[in-house]
Design a protein around this motif. Structure first.
Motif, mmCIF file in Angstrom:
data_model
loop_
_atom_site.group_PDB
_atom_site.id
_atom_site.type_symbol
_atom_site.label_atom_id
_atom_site.label_comp_id
_atom_site.label_asym_id
_atom_site.label_seq_id
_atom_site.Cartn_x
_atom_site.Cartn_y
_atom_site.Cartn_z
ATOM 1 N N PHE A 75 -50.099 -22.982 -30.373
ATOM 2 C CA PHE A 75 -51.126 -24.022 -30.489
ATOM 3 C C PHE A 75 -50.626 -25.221 -31.296
ATOM 4 O O PHE A 75 -51.421 -26.057 -31.721
ATOM 5 C CB PHE A 75 -52.395 -23.441 -31.125
ATOM 6 N N SER A 76 -49.318 -25.283 -31.509
ATOM 7 C CA SER A 76 -48.676 -26.409 -32.220
ATOM 8 C C SER A 76 -49.295 -26.656 -33.589
ATOM 9 O O SER A 76 -49.562 -27.803 -33.974
ATOM 10 C CB SER A 76 -48.760 -27.688 -31.364
ATOM 11 N N SER A 77 -49.526 -25.592 -34.323
ATOM 12 C CA SER A 77 -50.063 -25.715 -35.675
ATOM 13 C C SER A 77 -49.037 -26.397 -36.579
ATOM 14 O O SER A 77 -47.832 -26.295 -36.363
ATOM 15 C CB SER A 77 -50.400 -24.325 -36.234
ATOM 16 N N ASN A 78 -49.525 -27.104 -37.592
ATOM 17 C CA ASN A 78 -48.611 -27.761 -38.538
ATOM 18 C C ASN A 78 -48.303 -26.857 -39.736
ATOM 19 O O ASN A 78 -47.849 -27.326 -40.774
ATOM 20 C CB ASN A 78 -49.195 -29.096 -39.022
ATOM 21 N N GLN A 79 -48.579 -25.547 -39.587
ATOM 22 C CA GLN A 79 -48.300 -24.588 -40.651
ATOM 23 C C GLN A 79 -46.990 -23.853 -40.392
ATOM 24 O O GLN A 79 -46.545 -23.725 -39.253
ATOM 25 C CB GLN A 79 -49.449 -23.589 -40.778
ATOM 26 N N THR A 80 -46.371 -23.386 -41.457
ATOM 27 C CA THR A 80 -45.106 -22.667 -41.380
ATOM 28 C C THR A 80 -45.320 -21.233 -41.827
ATOM 29 O O THR A 80 -45.770 -20.989 -42.957
ATOM 30 C CB THR A 80 -44.034 -23.310 -42.287
ATOM 31 N N SER B 209 -50.014 -25.836 -44.702
ATOM 32 C CA SER B 209 -49.531 -24.927 -45.741
ATOM 33 C C SER B 209 -48.499 -23.946 -45.185
ATOM 34 O O SER B 209 -48.270 -23.848 -43.974
ATOM 35 C CB SER B 209 -50.706 -24.144 -46.324
ATOM 36 N N TYR B 210 -47.881 -23.222 -46.110
ATOM 37 C CA TYR B 210 -47.073 -22.058 -45.745
ATOM 38 C C TYR B 210 -48.002 -20.856 -45.655
ATOM 39 O O TYR B 210 -48.840 -20.645 -46.538
ATOM 40 C CB TYR B 210 -45.989 -21.794 -46.789
ATOM 41 N N VAL B 211 -47.863 -20.067 -44.596
ATOM 42 C CA VAL B 211 -48.650 -18.850 -44.411
ATOM 43 C C VAL B 211 -47.712 -17.672 -44.679
ATOM 44 O O VAL B 211 -46.758 -17.447 -43.933
ATOM 45 C CB VAL B 211 -49.247 -18.780 -42.986
ATOM 46 N N TYR B 212 -47.984 -16.962 -45.743
ATOM 47 C CA TYR B 212 -47.076 -15.931 -46.271
ATOM 48 C C TYR B 212 -47.592 -14.557 -45.847
ATOM 49 O O TYR B 212 -48.658 -14.126 -46.290
ATOM 50 C CB TYR B 212 -47.030 -16.066 -47.789
ATOM 51 N N THR C 269 -54.418 -26.416 -50.318
ATOM 52 C CA THR C 269 -53.619 -25.192 -50.215
ATOM 53 C C THR C 269 -52.196 -25.566 -49.836
ATOM 54 O O THR C 269 -51.977 -26.332 -48.894
ATOM 55 C CB THR C 269 -54.185 -24.240 -49.134
ATOM 56 N N ASN C 270 -51.244 -25.036 -50.573
ATOM 57 C CA ASN C 270 -49.828 -25.195 -50.210
ATOM 58 C C ASN C 270 -49.230 -23.904 -49.665
ATOM 59 O O ASN C 270 -48.313 -23.928 -48.852
ATOM 60 C CB ASN C 270 -49.016 -25.665 -51.417
ATOM 61 N N LEU C 271 -49.755 -22.772 -50.145
ATOM 62 C CA LEU C 271 -49.304 -21.470 -49.638
ATOM 63 C C LEU C 271 -50.487 -20.519 -49.675
ATOM 64 O O LEU C 271 -51.212 -20.458 -50.672
ATOM 65 C CB LEU C 271 -48.155 -20.928 -50.491
ATOM 66 N N VAL C 272 -50.717 -19.811 -48.565
ATOM 67 C CA VAL C 272 -51.796 -18.830 -48.504
ATOM 68 C C VAL C 272 -51.256 -17.539 -47.906
ATOM 69 O O VAL C 272 -50.486 -17.563 -46.951
ATOM 70 C CB VAL C 272 -52.996 -19.365 -47.678
ATOM 71 N N THR C 273 -51.623 -16.414 -48.507
ATOM 72 C CA THR C 273 -51.189 -15.137 -47.944
ATOM 73 C C THR C 273 -52.157 -14.722 -46.843
ATOM 74 O O THR C 273 -53.335 -15.078 -46.853
ATOM 75 C CB THR C 273 -51.132 -14.039 -49.019
ATOM 76 N N ALA C 274 -51.626 -13.958 -45.903
ATOM 77 C CA ALA C 274 -52.438 -13.449 -44.794
ATOM 78 C C ALA C 274 -52.064 -11.986 -44.579
ATOM 79 O O ALA C 274 -51.022 -11.683 -43.993
ATOM 80 C CB ALA C 274 -52.189 -14.262 -43.521
#
Length: 329
Positions: A223-228, A197-200, A163-168
């Motif tokens: 929580f220092s996630s590596n997601q943006t 991934s990017y969380v859109y 996953t590179n980008l996932v919508t939420a």
């Protein structure tokens, strides 16, 4: 007296005429093909597909002209400075003024390395079940997914794992994680399935979705996630909605999948879409569940999924994007 009555009748009929025209504009009278007719049409097309560079360039130009996805798909410090009013695209008369609380949460500018090359846009349709498309999906340079779908081992052969980008959608945060008002750890743990991934998130589409979206941002940051986290720009979503309405999709709101396909058409050199099949029967005329992981139906009348599919099928036949339906070779 008679002249006055005649005029008033004319005024009433004129008003009714205007109302009918407005209704027909919003809900045009036409017959959608039946599920069986669409199955027959797809079977006639078969697996034949040829990329049309002219069509791809044309649609990229159309979407760039209407919606400017490269600059506007996400809210950034560049396109939404302090004091800017963000009008919610899903509600009338509601807005958010960018302030000291929200401005620091925005990325400086669009973070994607453009142009993207081969993109997979993965819907959640039940047609993905037993498709064996996971390997194809993962081979793309950029993979987009809809609404935090499950990616556990039982599904990866069909839907892939990258996953590179996932919508939420904020409604998912609300229902699945109790709006993050009590515990945030379960949410953060579940997000690890989507890697770095990017969380859109459409934080500024409807007012009730703003606070859960902001809490999701802070939970991942704390929580220092590596997601943006990227917040969907309501101006972009509104423009995309108008674009597809002009191209025959009439709905209260577009599906997340069509928003993502629109984004991909504007940013990617080649787009393949998976899991887009909103019909109750498959190509083998057997029942198809609504999602690959459950059969929970959406609210009736909110989206116009068959209309969306027919638009995408037209783009498939013209070689502008590729729709994968059924098993991948």
């Amino acid at each position: 007296m008679l002249v006055r009555c005649a005029r008033s009748r004319l005024s009433v009929w004129a008003a009714l005429g205007v109302l009918v025209l407005c209704w027909l504009y919003i809900f045009p009278v036409y017959r959608l093909p039946s599920d069986k007719e669409i199955v027959d049409e797809v079977l006639r097309q078969g697996a034949a597909w040829s990329k049309n560079l002219t069509g791809i360039g044309l649609y990229r130009n159309l979407i760039t002209k209407c919606c400017d996805p490269k600059r506007m798909f996400a809210v950034t410090k560049e396109n939404s400075p302090m004091g800017k009013v963000l009008w919610y695209d899903g509600e009338f008369y509601h807005s958010h003024t960018v302030n000291n609380e929200t401005y620091p949460l925005f990325v400086q500018e669009t973070p994607l390395q453009l142009p993207l090359k081969k993109c997979s846009v993965v819907g959640n349709g039940g047609v993905l079940k037993n498709s064996g498309c996971g390997r194809d999906i993962d081979q793309a340079d950029f993979v987009m997914r809809c609404n935090l779908p499950p990616l556990s081992k039982e599904y990866t052969e069909d839907v892939g794992s990258r996953t590179n980008l996932v919508t939420a959608n904020p409604s998912i945060i609300e229902k699945r994680f109790q709006s993050l008002l009590w515990s945030r750890k379960a949410f953060v743990e579940s997000m690890k399935a989507y890697g770095s991934s990017y969380v859109y998130m459409p934080a500024f589409s409807m007012k009730p979705g703003t606070d859960p979206s902001l809490r999701a941002y802070h939970a991942l940051a704390d929580f220092s996630s590596n997601q943006t986290v990227l917040f969907a720009n309501p101006d972009f979503l509104k423009s995309v909605g108008k674009f597809w309405k002009a191209h025959g999709v009439h709905a209260k709101r577009l599906s997340t999948g069509l928003f993502l396909v629109s984004l991909a058409l504007g940013l990617c050199e080649e787009v393949t879409a998976y899991g887009f099949w909103p019909f109750s029967v498959g190509l083998d005329e057997q029942p198809v569940s609504h999602h690959y992981y459950d059969n929970v139906l959406p609210f009736s009348g909110f989206h116009a999924m068959p209309e969306e599919f027919l638009r995408l099928w037209h783009l498939h036949k013209s070689g502008t994007l590729r729709l994968r339906i059924g098993r991948c070779p």
